[in-house]
Design a protein around this motif. Structure first.
Motif, PDB file in Angstrom:
ATOM      1  N   ASP A 289      19.146  29.304 -48.532  1.00 27.22           N
ATOM      2  CA  ASP A 289      19.293  30.188 -47.378  1.00 27.22           C
ATOM      3  C   ASP A 289      20.222  31.353 -47.670  1.00 27.22           C
ATOM      4  O   ASP A 289      20.073  32.445 -47.110  1.00 27.22           O
ATOM      5  N   ILE A 290      21.187  31.117 -48.565  1.00 31.32           N
ATOM      6  CA  ILE A 290      22.187  32.154 -48.854  1.00 31.32           C
ATOM      7  C   ILE A 290      21.699  33.148 -49.891  1.00 31.32           C
ATOM      8  O   ILE A 290      21.789  34.366 -49.709  1.00 31.32           O
ATOM      9  N   ILE A 291      21.143  32.631 -51.000  1.00 26.14           N
ATOM     10  CA  ILE A 291      20.866  33.531 -52.125  1.00 26.14           C
ATOM     11  C   ILE A 291      19.438  34.080 -52.152  1.00 26.14           C
ATOM     12  O   ILE A 291      19.176  35.063 -52.831  1.00 26.14           O
ATOM     13  N   MET A 292      18.507  33.475 -51.424  1.00 26.27           N
ATOM     14  CA  MET A 292      17.114  33.917 -51.512  1.00 26.27           C
ATOM     15  C   MET A 292      16.916  35.376 -51.074  1.00 26.27           C
ATOM     16  O   MET A 292      16.128  36.097 -51.717  1.00 26.27           O
ATOM     17  N   PRO A 293      17.600  35.866 -50.026  1.00 25.79           N
ATOM     18  CA  PRO A 293      17.419  37.289 -49.677  1.00 25.79           C
ATOM     19  C   PRO A 293      17.800  38.223 -50.813  1.00 25.79           C
ATOM     20  O   PRO A 293      17.121  39.239 -51.053  1.00 25.79           O
ATOM     21  N   TYR A 294      18.869  37.894 -51.553  1.00 19.92           N
ATOM     22  CA  TYR A 294      19.297  38.734 -52.667  1.00 19.92           C
ATOM     23  C   TYR A 294      18.292  38.659 -53.818  1.00 19.92           C
ATOM     24  O   TYR A 294      17.981  39.678 -54.463  1.00 19.92           O
ATOM     25  N   LEU A 295      17.797  37.464 -54.080  1.00 18.20           N
ATOM     26  CA  LEU A 295      16.809  37.302 -55.147  1.00 18.20           C
ATOM     27  C   LEU A 295      15.513  38.032 -54.815  1.00 18.20           C
ATOM     28  O   LEU A 295      14.849  38.574 -55.704  1.00 18.20           O
ATOM     29  N   THR A 296      15.157  38.053 -53.520  1.00 16.78           N
ATOM     30  CA  THR A 296      13.943  38.765 -53.089  1.00 16.78           C
ATOM     31  C   THR A 296      14.072  40.253 -53.372  1.00 16.78           C
ATOM     32  O   THR A 296      13.139  40.887 -53.894  1.00 16.78           O
ATOM     33  N   VAL A 297      15.240  40.830 -53.052  1.00  8.01           N
ATOM     34  CA  VAL A 297      15.485  42.260 -53.318  1.00  8.01           C
ATOM     35  C   VAL A 297      15.392  42.537 -54.812  1.00  8.01           C
ATOM     36  O   VAL A 297      14.751  43.495 -55.254  1.00  8.01           O
ATOM     37  N   LEU A 298      16.039  41.670 -55.616  1.00 10.98           N
ATOM     38  CA  LEU A 298      16.022  41.843 -57.065  1.00 10.98           C
ATOM     39  C   LEU A 298      14.604  41.744 -57.616  1.00 10.98           C
ATOM     40  O   LEU A 298      14.178  42.566 -58.439  1.00 10.98           O
ATOM     41  N   ALA A 299      13.839  40.744 -57.166  1.00 12.63           N
ATOM     42  CA  ALA A 299      12.489  40.532 -57.675  1.00 12.63           C
ATOM     43  C   ALA A 299      11.569  41.701 -57.326  1.00 12.63           C
ATOM     44  O   ALA A 299      10.773  42.162 -58.164  1.00 12.63           O
ATOM     45  N   ASP A 300      11.694  42.200 -56.103  1.00 15.04           N
ATOM     46  CA  ASP A 300      10.858  43.336 -55.693  1.00 15.04           C
ATOM     47  C   ASP A 300      11.207  44.591 -56.485  1.00 15.04           C
ATOM     48  O   ASP A 300      10.322  45.358 -56.896  1.00 15.04           O
ATOM     49  N   PHE A 301      12.521  44.825 -56.687  1.00  9.41           N
ATOM     50  CA  PHE A 301      12.956  45.993 -57.451  1.00  9.41           C
ATOM     51  C   PHE A 301      12.447  45.898 -58.895  1.00  9.41           C
ATOM     52  O   PHE A 301      11.921  46.879 -59.452  1.00  9.41           O
ATOM     53  N   ARG A 302      12.579  44.724 -59.500  1.00  6.39           N
ATOM     54  CA  ARG A 302      12.112  44.530 -60.874  1.00  6.39           C
ATOM     55  C   ARG A 302      10.607  44.747 -60.965  1.00  6.39           C
ATOM     56  O   ARG A 302      10.101  45.325 -61.932  1.00  6.39           O
ATOM     57  N   ALA A 303       9.848  44.264 -59.976  1.00  4.99           N
ATOM     58  CA  ALA A 303       8.396  44.412 -59.985  1.00  4.99           C
ATOM     59  C   ALA A 303       8.003  45.883 -59.993  1.00  4.99           C
ATOM     60  O   ALA A 303       7.074  46.292 -60.709  1.00  4.99           O
ATOM     61  N   LYS A 304       8.721  46.702 -59.181  1.00  4.57           N
ATOM     62  CA  LYS A 304       8.422  48.140 -59.131  1.00  4.57           C
ATOM     63  C   LYS A 304       8.758  48.812 -60.461  1.00  4.57           C
ATOM     64  O   LYS A 304       7.984  49.645 -60.970  1.00  4.57           O
ATOM     65  N   VAL A 305       9.903  48.452 -61.043  1.00  2.00           N
ATOM     66  CA  VAL A 305      10.290  49.016 -62.339  1.00  2.00           C
ATOM     67  C   VAL A 305       9.272  48.629 -63.409  1.00  2.00           C
ATOM     68  O   VAL A 305       8.854  49.450 -64.234  1.00  2.00           O
ATOM     69  N   ARG A 306       8.845  47.382 -63.380  1.00  2.70           N
ATOM     70  CA  ARG A 306       7.892  46.863 -64.366  1.00  2.70           C
ATOM     71  C   ARG A 306       6.541  47.575 -64.255  1.00  2.70           C
ATOM     72  O   ARG A 306       5.942  47.981 -65.269  1.00  2.70           O
ATOM     73  N   ASP A 307       6.063  47.765 -63.005  1.00  2.00           N
ATOM     74  CA  ASP A 307       4.785  48.467 -62.805  1.00  2.00           C
ATOM     75  C   ASP A 307       4.873  49.892 -63.314  1.00  2.00           C
ATOM     76  O   ASP A 307       3.940  50.407 -63.945  1.00  2.00           O
ATOM     77  N   ASN A 308       6.021  50.555 -63.038  1.00  2.00           N
ATOM     78  CA  ASN A 308       6.227  51.935 -63.481  1.00  2.00           C
ATOM     79  C   ASN A 308       6.268  52.027 -64.993  1.00  2.00           C
ATOM     80  O   ASN A 308       5.683  52.933 -65.601  1.00  2.00           O
ATOM     81  N   ALA A 309       6.966  51.056 -65.625  1.00  3.34           N
ATOM     82  CA  ALA A 309       7.102  51.065 -67.085  1.00  3.34           C
ATOM     83  C   ALA A 309       5.754  50.844 -67.760  1.00  3.34           C
ATOM     84  O   ALA A 309       5.467  51.423 -68.811  1.00  3.34           O
ATOM     85  N   ARG A 310       4.930  49.978 -67.158  1.00  2.00           N
ATOM     86  CA  ARG A 310       3.605  49.731 -67.722  1.00  2.00           C
ATOM     87  C   ARG A 310       2.716  50.963 -67.573  1.00  2.00           C
ATOM     88  O   ARG A 310       1.948  51.308 -68.471  1.00  2.00           O
TER      89      ARG A 310
END
Length: 835
Positions: A673-694
């Motif tokens: 309950d505590i850390i999942m919101p932060y991990l969600t932000v990180l995962a979404d940001f990484r996904a966008k960076v990854r799509d852009n890099a590809r």
């Protein structure tokens, strides 16, 4: 419409599955025979605790309340009453005092040699025990035949002697035993040793496995003495490093403590010596049960706290002429009891009546360390019938005792549970449970002790749940309604035995596997059948845990994505309708399985099938790039977690949690309950960076994204999965992720090595091909002089090594090889010319 199932238990008393109907609609009474706490608790205790939990929780659901008494059969001060604990405590006390007394080295060596000699006598006499016994019986038979004048009696004695001689013939098929049987001097020597051991009250055994164990103990002790002698240093013979002595005493502890017990055991009388050992192991047992998530009992009873009640109970049996006093001990009279019109001895296991080896279990002297088991001749002579069992045992020197009308003594084994259960729960119990090994004689004798007393004490006002309904049962002879006996536990197919030291302690098991995995292994076997604890059974349990874990993680991630959606798709189609139907079917099947005498293997099978159906549903939706219905999956997940909580696999009490809890035992806060919101932000940001890099082909950024997924997050206990419909975030045990990473790197390394090996082989083949191309066709056969003796002008063989002309067929074959090599060599020459 099918009939709704009702809860049934396999009842050892009736040997069928009986519908469970508690004596009182608001209270279920249950007494459980616990372990004898004289050593570390083992996997048999673990399985018993898990079995008790499941039945307890399901049984509790049928009534408003449940009173459970778990008996640590020989616990705390009650330790004073168990032979195992008496022997263990006394020998521990003597050997520890001996070690602390700092005896001279020569005395230690001499004492140990005497102990080894005693052990050697025990081994050799035990080895030939069957021969010595039959020879003694033949001698006795011959004496009887010589003293009789009755022809009929003589014929009967002759028949008996013939049977004894046949038995001797079977025994002497062994060459060693035949040699001993024909050597009167050796037979006499063995008989004297046997008599000496009997005088010392040292038990003999006829189990080959225990004999082998004794032999290992003997060899270890001999080597320890030899090592100690060789370590003596010239003039400093009586000075020895403490570490060396500590190692020495560890190796000789068993035989030396037995030797000391023989010499000084009768002088140990302090009750605290016996109590101290059991307190230690009782606390250890409770810690192990807590580590396994076993529910605690409402009450724990110790027989040493109930000695006055035991004496009163025994006196009541004597007063009713169902017991008699013999040589300071009190025995239950099974013949008188059985001849009573209202009673029958052998209700539980009638086929075992007369099994003297089983009966001896209740009245034995046990040497816990070396696995001895014996019952003295004097004890047998005290009985009117071999089936009679001790209620009050006359204490010998070196044993704890209490004053009684029959002299100083202590309670017998069987009377303990009868008295304590009756004192707390009254004269009628719903459930009595324990291991299958307690069925006879322990539980059989418990029944006889209690059921002869239709009313021993009409005053039940001290019972919090007493009422007229319960009082009515006091006029019947039914003490227990349901006897539940759990099956044996084997280790890799072999019987587990403390005396053979092949048992696995709970702590050892928990060092290899989690409590959750052990509970899952227990659930996969019927509670009343034998279970094999093995690598195979634990591998199956681990796979089951992984199946549930991955399912819970997937549902959590689906729920996370669902919660982030602004427009939520809720409409069900045929897939969801079918999955919901499957849930209801599985719920019904699980319920039926548990009503069928707590059939956990079937219940677990149904739960696993439900998980597999959900996994197929999730995979199908993702293949269509659709989000699975989170509400439905959470509903299914909630049901599975609820059942796993019933089974003791999930110990968290928070009903809303999906899957296995992620909080620590020190805190009730769910870290997801505590850390999942932060991990969600990180995962979404990484996904966008990854799509852009590809898209822009930036390998450096792609590598950084991979590092986050493969190295950084796993070290934090987070598994990130790149799926077509977006990233999945799962909180997983760090150790599991590190293992996955290790396996992934190992697979990559194996792939690299395989690729290098293939390349190496390719280069070797190329080199071989080039070397072959360099050879001139005119020279290719000239070196094969072991095959050929003559060649033509082109270098092709014409005669074999013996000078015989080659056949036309072989010449044709060789010419073909020549032409092929000529072609290869020509290619080589052309490549050289071009270069």
């Amino acid at each position: 419409m099918s009939q709704a199932p009702v809860l049934k238990f396999y009842n050892s008393m009736t040997r069928r599955k009986d519908t469970f109907v508690p004596s009182d609609e608001t209270c279920l009474t249950w007494y459980n025979c616990g372990p004898t706490v004289y050593d570390a608790s083992h996997m048999g205790h673990a399985r018993g605790g898990g079995r008790k939990d499941c039945i307890f929780i399901i049984g509790k659901a049928t009534v408003a309340d449940i009173k459970l008494i778990s008996v640590l059969s020989f616990s705390a001060i009650m330790a004073l009453l168990s032979e195992q604990i008496i022997f263990r405590a006394r020998r521990n006390y003597l050997i520890d005092n001996y070690i602390q007394s700092s005896h001279p080295i020569h005395k230690i060596i001499n004492d140990t040699n005497e102990a080894i000699e005693l052990l050697e006598d025990k081994i050799v006499v035990s080895k030939y025990l069957d021969l010595l016994t039959i020879m003694e019986k033949i001698t006795v038979q011959q004496d009887k035949m010589g003293n009789t004048r009755d022809d009929r009696e003589l014929r009967e004695l002759e028949k008996a002697k013939i049977k004894l001689l046949e038995t001797k013939a079977d025994i002497t098929k062994d060459a060693e035993k035949l040699a001993v049987a024909n050597d009167n001097e050796q037979l006499s020597l063995l008989a004297k040793k046997k008599s000496k051991l009997k005088e010392y009250n040292i038990a003999l055994i006829d189990d080959p496995n225990k004999l082998a164990m004794f032999e290992k103990t003997r060899i270890k002790a001999i080597k320890a003495v030899q090592s100690l002698r060789s370590s003596l240093d010239g003039d400093q013979k009586e000075v020895m490093p403490s570490s060396l002595l500590q190692e020495f005493f560890t190796d000789v502890r068993d035989p030396l403590s037995e030797f000391l017990d023989r010499k000084f055991g009768t002088s140990v009388n302090d009750h605290e010596i016996f109590a101290r050992l059991a307190r230690r192991w009782e606390n250890d047992f409770n810690d192990d049960m807590k580590a396994l998530n076993v529910l605690p009992a409402d009450t724990i009873t110790r027989v040493s706290e109930y000695v006055p009640e035991v004496i009163k109970f025994v006196q009541g049996i004597v007063d009713r002429n169902y017991a008699y006093v013999s040589n300071g001990s009190v025995y239950f009279d099974t013949v008188t009891f059985n001849n009573s019109p209202n009673h029958r001895y052998g209700k539980l296991l009638p086929e075992a009546i007369g099994d003297l080896s089983a009966l001896a279990e209740g009245e034995v002297s046990r040497s816990f360390e070396l696995g001895e088991l014996s019952i003295g001749d004097e004890r047998l002579r005290e009985k009117k019938s071999p089936n009679d069992f001790v209620l009050w045992k006359c204490s010998k020197p070196g044993e704890p005792h209490w004053d009684s009308p029959w002299g100083k003594g202590r309670p017998g084994w069987h009377i303990e549970c009868s008295v304590m259960a009756s004192e707390i729960l009254g004269k009628n119990l719903d459930i009595h449970s324990g291991g299958v090994d307690l069925k006879f004689p322990h539980h059989e004798n418990e029944i006889a002790q209690v059921e002869h007393l239709s009313v021993i004490n009409n005053d039940i006002s001290h019972l919090p749940y007493s009422n007229n309904h319960l009082k009515a049962y006091y006029d019947s002879d039914e003490w227990i309604k349901y006897f539940l006996h759990s099956g044996h536990l084997k280790i890799e197919g072999c019987k587990m035995s403390k005396s053979l030291k092949n048992f696995i302690t709970i702590k050892e098991a928990l060092s290899k596997h989690s409590a959750r995995q052990l509970r899952l292994a227990f659930l996969s076997h019927p509670w009343n059948t034998t279970m094999d604890y093995s690598e195979n059974s634990m591998s199956t349990a681990i796979q089951t845990e992984k199946l549930f874990t991955e399912f819970f993680l997937n549902v959590k991630d689906i729920d996370r994505v669902y919660s982030l959606q602004t427009v939520k798709e809720e409409k069900w189609n045929s897939d969801e309708i079918e999955l919901d139907k499957s849930l209801r079917l599985k719920q019904n099947n699980v319920h039926r399985a548990l009503c069928d005498s707590i059939d956990t293997p079937t219940a677990m099978k149904e739960l696993k099938e439900l998980v597999n159906q959900c996994n197929s549903y999730i995979a199908a939706k993702r293949s269509l790039k659709q989000l699975p219905k989170a509400r439905l999956l959470k509903k299914i997940c909630g049901y599975i977690v609820k059942m796993l909580r019933v089974f003791g696999v999930v110990v968290d009490e928070i009903e809303t949690i999906i899957g296995f809890p992620q909080h620590s035992s020190e805190s009730s806060v769910n870290k997801e309950d505590i850390i999942m919101p932060y991990l969600t932000v990180l995962a979404d940001f990484r996904a966008k960076v990854r799509d852009n890099a590809r898209e822009k082909n930036v390998p450096e950024l792609l590598n950084l994204c991979d590092d986050i997924r493969n190295d950084i997050l796993p070290n934090l206990g987070v598994r990130l999965e790149d799926l077509e419909d977006g990233p999945a975030i799962k909180l997983v045990d760090k150790a599991i992720l590190m293992k996955e990473k290790e396996m992934r790197l190992q697979a990559q390394e194996e792939k690299r090595l395989k690729k290098e090996e293939a390349k190496k082989k390719q280069l070797e083949l190329k080199a071989q091909q080039e070397a072959k191309m360099k050879i001139s066709p005119n020279e290719m056969f000239l070196n094969e002089t072991d095959k050929y003796s003559k060649f033509n002008e082109m270098g092709i063989p014409t005669h074999d090594h013996e000078g015989n002309e080659l056949s036309g067929k072989l010449k044709k074959k060789l010419l073909k090889q020549y032409e092929a090599q000529k072609k290869l060599h020509s290619q080589y020459q052309n490549s050289i010319s071009k270069s």
